[in-house]
Design an enzyme around this catalytic site. Structure first.
Site, short mmCIF file in Angstrom:
data_model
loop_
_atom_site.label_atom_id
_atom_site.label_comp_id
_atom_site.label_asym_id
_atom_site.label_seq_id
_atom_site.Cartn_x
_atom_site.Cartn_y
_atom_site.Cartn_z
N CYS A 35 0.79 -1.17 -0.15
CA CYS A 35 0.25 0.01 0.09
C CYS A 35 1.02 1.35 0.04
O CYS A 35 0.63 2.27 -0.71
CB CYS A 35 -1.08 -0.07 1.29
SG CYS A 35 -2.31 1.26 1.20
N CYS A 36 1.95 1.22 0.96
CA CYS A 36 2.84 2.21 0.84
C CYS A 36 3.47 2.71 -0.48
O CYS A 36 3.67 3.50 -0.98
CB CYS A 36 3.95 2.08 1.83
SG CYS A 36 3.36 2.38 3.67
N CYS A 55 -0.78 8.73 6.91
CA CYS A 55 -2.22 8.56 6.55
C CYS A 55 -2.97 8.26 7.72
O CYS A 55 -2.67 7.65 8.82
CB CYS A 55 -2.32 7.27 5.64
SG CYS A 55 -1.37 7.58 4.08
N CYS A 113 -3.04 4.93 9.44
CA CYS A 113 -2.16 4.29 9.89
C CYS A 113 -1.35 5.32 10.77
O CYS A 113 -0.16 4.98 11.44
CB CYS A 113 -1.03 3.97 8.88
SG CYS A 113 -1.62 3.01 7.49
N CYS A 135 8.19 3.71 5.09
CA CYS A 135 7.21 3.37 4.26
C CYS A 135 7.93 3.18 2.78
O CYS A 135 7.29 2.81 1.84
CB CYS A 135 6.05 4.72 3.75
SG CYS A 135 7.07 6.24 3.34
#
Length: 274
Positions: A133-134, A217, A220, A245
């Site tokens: 996702c990062c 985010c 997170c 990340c």
């Protein structure tokens, strides 16, 4: 937008090699951030970009740089999962300094494939899915953004995390085509950052007043108790995983790279069919 390919440097005008970068890093290591920024602006001009996620350090650097050159370029990566407070702050920064913030977004087609396959909250299930996702929301858009610059300024500090303890104020960024990466605040402490913000009335993210210490985010990031490591509020559900990340240091686990390549490959194949 730049039409350069990812393997190309955005410009040959201001190229530095390792030798020169090392010499400049030594020369600037004991200099104040304003001096590092002034050198950077003089050297790279409009090919310099301040990369800000609008944490305290990024806001401070915008204030410092704007006082040196009001036309300095500022850019950010909008992951699509930012807290509303961050978006509010971007508007405040725009209004305060009269600057245009260049926004870079992740590829919507790759995002769509990723969340269709793994769900919107994939990052909670597995470290490799979080890193995927990062990569999709941060690392790939950053790679695209940096095609527009010969040098970029970051808010990294050596005392933020173990992986950042050896950063130099000037170095060659081999992860992004050999452009120059600058960290004017490398030797500053958190206390120095906040002292500057208060003295100069720099706008900052209101989440700091709610106990947040490191803001990324929304899903997170969470507040931390007073005295805790600031990075402990990031990806707090993970054990033994890097508190990074991938934007500032390459992360290789063998777990997410294949999945990422498949997503990018699928997107490329789909794009060719239209």
């Amino acid at each position: 937008m730049s039409t350069h390919q990812e393997t190309e440097s955005p410009s040959l005008i201001h190229v530095m090699d390792e030798l020169e970068a090392g010499e400049v890093a030594v020369e600037l290591d004991d200099k104040e951030p304003q001096e590092v920024l002034a050198w950077s602006i003089d050297r790279f001009g409009s090919e310099l970009g301040i990369c800000s996620s609008f944490q305290a350090e990024g806001c401070l650097l915008i204030d410092m740089a704007h006082k040196i050159d009001p036309s300095v370029r500022v850019f950010t990566i909008d992951t699509g999962r930012q807290p509303q407070e961050t978006y509010n702050l971007i508007d405040k920064i725009r209004d305060r300094y009269g600057i245009k913030v260049e926004i870079f977004l992740p590829d919507s087609n790759i995002i769509q494939q990723m969340v269709t396959k793994h769900g919107n909250n994939l990052f909670y299930r597995d470290v490799n899915l979080r890193l995927l996702c990062c990569q999709v929301r941060k690392v790939l858009p950053l790679r695209k953004a940096l095609m527009n610059y010969s040098a970029w300024v970051t808010g990294l500090r050596r005392d933020q995390w173990a992986t950042r303890s050896n950063i130099r104020k000037v170095e060659i960024d081999h992860d992004h085509g050999g452009i120059v990466k600058l960290a004017p605040l490398a030797d500053w402490t958190e206390e120095e950052v906040w002292d500057y913000i208060k003295v100069n009335d720099v706008p900052y993210n209101e989440l700091y007043d709610k106990g947040y210490q490191s803001i990324g985010c929304a899903p997170c990031t969470r507040p931390v108790v007073e005295g805790a490591d600031p990075r402990s509020g990031r990806w707090w559900w993970e054990t033994g995983a890097p508190k990074e990340c991938g934007m500032h240091c390459a992360i290789e686990t063998g777990g997410f790279e294949h999945e990422l390549a498949a997503l990018i490959g699928d997107h490329g194949n789909n794009s060719n069919g239209h």
